[in-house]
Design a protein around this motif. Structure first.
Motif, mmCIF file in Angstrom:
data_model
loop_
_atom_site.group_PDB
_atom_site.id
_atom_site.type_symbol
_atom_site.label_atom_id
_atom_site.label_comp_id
_atom_site.label_asym_id
_atom_site.label_seq_id
_atom_site.Cartn_x
_atom_site.Cartn_y
_atom_site.Cartn_z
ATOM 1 N N ALA A 133 0.836 -1.210 0.000
ATOM 2 C CA ALA A 133 0.000 0.000 0.000
ATOM 3 C C ALA A 133 0.869 1.257 0.000
ATOM 4 O O ALA A 133 0.576 2.238 -0.674
ATOM 5 N N MET A 134 1.953 1.207 0.734
ATOM 6 C CA MET A 134 2.778 2.405 0.885
ATOM 7 C C MET A 134 3.785 2.566 -0.252
ATOM 8 O O MET A 134 4.269 3.665 -0.490
ATOM 9 N N GLN A 135 4.092 1.480 -0.938
ATOM 10 C CA GLN A 135 5.048 1.597 -2.047
ATOM 11 C C GLN A 135 4.357 1.927 -3.355
ATOM 12 O O GLN A 135 5.006 2.351 -4.298
ATOM 13 N N ASP A 170 12.565 10.039 -2.365
ATOM 14 C CA ASP A 170 12.481 11.277 -3.121
ATOM 15 C C ASP A 170 11.276 11.409 -4.018
ATOM 16 O O ASP A 170 10.765 12.491 -4.229
ATOM 17 N N ASN A 171 10.861 10.290 -4.599
ATOM 18 C CA ASN A 171 9.783 10.446 -5.575
ATOM 19 C C ASN A 171 8.428 10.111 -4.982
ATOM 20 O O ASN A 171 7.485 9.809 -5.675
ATOM 21 N N ARG A 172 8.298 10.170 -3.679
ATOM 22 C CA ARG A 172 7.024 9.793 -3.071
ATOM 23 C C ARG A 172 6.192 10.996 -2.662
ATOM 24 O O ARG A 172 5.155 10.850 -2.072
ATOM 25 N N LYS A 173 6.689 12.180 -2.941
ATOM 26 C CA LYS A 173 6.025 13.348 -2.369
ATOM 27 C C LYS A 173 5.056 13.994 -3.350
ATOM 28 O O LYS A 173 4.834 15.185 -3.324
ATOM 29 N N GLU A 191 9.555 0.688 10.037
ATOM 30 C CA GLU A 191 10.481 -0.214 9.339
ATOM 31 C C GLU A 191 9.904 -1.629 9.274
ATOM 32 O O GLU A 191 10.314 -2.425 8.435
ATOM 33 N N SER A 192 8.945 -1.937 10.150
ATOM 34 C CA SER A 192 8.371 -3.290 10.159
ATOM 35 C C SER A 192 7.794 -3.655 8.791
ATOM 36 O O SER A 192 7.860 -4.795 8.369
ATOM 37 N N TRP A 193 7.221 -2.677 8.087
ATOM 38 C CA TRP A 193 6.726 -2.977 6.729
ATOM 39 C C TRP A 193 7.583 -2.332 5.647
ATOM 40 O O TRP A 193 7.690 -2.839 4.541
ATOM 41 N N MET A 194 8.246 -1.220 5.975
ATOM 42 C CA MET A 194 9.105 -0.586 4.964
ATOM 43 C C MET A 194 10.170 -1.556 4.481
ATOM 44 O O MET A 194 10.476 -1.642 3.317
ATOM 45 N N ASP A 200 1.229 10.915 6.248
ATOM 46 C CA ASP A 200 2.370 11.763 6.558
ATOM 47 C C ASP A 200 3.693 11.010 6.369
ATOM 48 O O ASP A 200 4.665 11.557 5.844
ATOM 49 N N VAL A 201 3.720 9.753 6.782
ATOM 50 C CA VAL A 201 4.919 8.934 6.603
ATOM 51 C C VAL A 201 5.217 8.797 5.101
ATOM 52 O O VAL A 201 6.352 8.948 4.654
ATOM 53 N N TRP A 202 4.181 8.516 4.342
ATOM 54 C CA TRP A 202 4.337 8.345 2.883
ATOM 55 C C TRP A 202 4.947 9.589 2.253
ATOM 56 O O TRP A 202 5.830 9.510 1.398
#
Ligand code: C2O
Length: 407
Positions: free
Chosen positions: A273-275, A351-354, A400-403, A344-346
């Motif tokens: 979901a976050m990637q 660099d290219n996530r913003k 970091e648990s899912w990152m 907010d974490v996302w």
């Protein structure tokens, strides 16, 4: 397996979207969605998309709608100083005791407020219901043609829910007469013990314990933060929430999808979901503008909304299952506080996530919320993009648990 059920649903959804460029058919000029006093006054029967059942959730008749609307200005309105929303699983000792007392006292009061008070839990339920069931009609368009408004399954989801929790928190502060009160979050996404697996114990501030259990503080059946109609699985101690559900609801008495361990399924779901957000649409959901028809459920949801968000709604069940009732269960708020924390974490990931949407048809969307003084506030998406301007931050947890998840 390269093609999951989630992929399949999203492909079906994209196909459907390709067939409904409604504002083009209409020739209507796209513009931001705007909720005005007129929208509130012309509020109509809603339709819960998931069930096809109609629902009535317009503002209660004894709420006066002939009132001034006051613009929300984030820095000016940051009257309460800065507060830190913490991870519920790490509260302990006196801090836990005080927090539990305050939280339950606030919901005692909120539940007892009369229906005509927009801060009552009943009205908190209705506002989410109205915004989430098509009860609000787009200016001068018709409900019969489905030109209603929904803050789910599109790019309104993240900002609207941040606003809801923000005003809800201000109401709790006011009811407690404590401007420092912060709405702590349910860190459902962390399934690892960071103090063990990362050796971070003692280094820096934060909460590194797993948070993927239903929070105890919302699970005491003698207090006002409890809801008896949740799925019985939420009552079983130390059962891991299931963030892998993308359709249906697991049977109530088969609670264990994962043993009580590192829940790799959840960590993968979070990781994906976050990637997935290299383009804003994937992460925020599809655009929804004036002149667009309301979509059927799931269509257009961004990755965080689709899963884990919809997954924990299904897992908790009960009132949280449908937009018509979800906010009547107090667990909604710490769970959504975590959703907006993850937004907010996302924003800070790589660099290219913003790539937040920059379209004025998103930034200038206007919603109305009642604040802690029962004043109707007009608030735009551009007003809530910085949580520090809103006056809060989140405790550091073990993302970091899912990152760092590797299949
Ligand atoms: Cu409006 Cu978690 O939903």
């Amino acid at each position: 397996m390269g093609f999951t059920l989630k992929n399949l649903l999203q492909h079906i959804i994209l196909l459907q979207l390709a067939t409904v460029p409604v504002c083009m058919l209409l020739g209507a000029q796209a513009a931001p969605i705007r909720i005005t006093l007129d929208t509130l006054k012309t509020c109509t029967q809603g339709l819960v998309a998931q069930t096809n059942i109609t629902t009535s959730c317009c503002p209660a008749p004894d709420i006066n709608l002939d009132v001034p609307v006051v613009d929300f200005i984030p820095k000016r309105d940051r009257i309460n100083g800065h507060r830190v929303r913490k991870a519920l699983q790490c509260l302990s000792g006196e801090e836990l005791e005080t927090y539990t007392q305050k939280l339950t006292k606030a919901y005692d009061i909120m539940r007892a407020l009369p229906a005509g008070d927009p801060r009552s839990l009943l009205q908190q339920q209705r506002i989410h219901c109205a915004y989430g069931s098509g009860a609000f009609i787009q200016d001068d368009l018709s409900a019969a043609d489905n030109y209603t408004i929904d803050v789910h399954s599109n790019w309104l989801f993240l900002p609207w829910h941040r606003m809801f929790v923000y005003f809800h928190e201000r109401i709790l502060q006011k009811l407690l007469d404590d401007p420092t009160f912060a709405l702590h979050f349910w860190n459902f996404d962390n399934s690892l013990d960071g103090t063990k697996s990362n050796g971070v114990e003692g280094k820096g501030e934060g909460c590194f314990k797993p948070g993927h259990f239903f929070p105890d503080i919302y699970n005491n059946n003698s207090t006002s933060t409890f809801e008896p109609v949740r799925s019985p699985r939420t009552l079983i101690p130390n059962i891991t929430v299931d963030l892998t559900i993308v359709a249906g609801v697991p049977q109530a008495n088969i609670p264990v999808r994962f043993a009580n361990d590192s829940a790799p399924g959840n960590r993968k779901a979070m990781h994906d979901a976050m990637q997935s957000g290299t383009i804003p649409r994937d992460f925020f959901g599809v655009p929804f503008k004036y002149g667009d028809a309301r979509l059927f459920p799931l269509a257009g949801a961004g990755s965080l909304e689709f899963q884990p968000h919809n997954s924990w709604h299904r897992w908790i069940g009960g009132l949280t299952r449908f937009p018509s009732t979800a906010t009547a269960d107090p667990i909604f708020n710490p769970a959504h506080a975590n959703i907006e924390r993850l937004w907010d974490v996302w924003m800070k990931m790589g660099d290219n996530r913003k790539l937040q949407p920059t379209d004025p048809d998103w930034l200038d969307v206007e919603f109305l919320f009642w604040d802690e003084n029962q004043v109707l506030r007009r608030i735009k998406i551009r007003d809530i993009l910085s949580i520090s301007d809103l006056g809060y931050s989140f405790e550091k947890v073990y993302d970091e648990s899912w990152m760092d998840f590797v299949a």
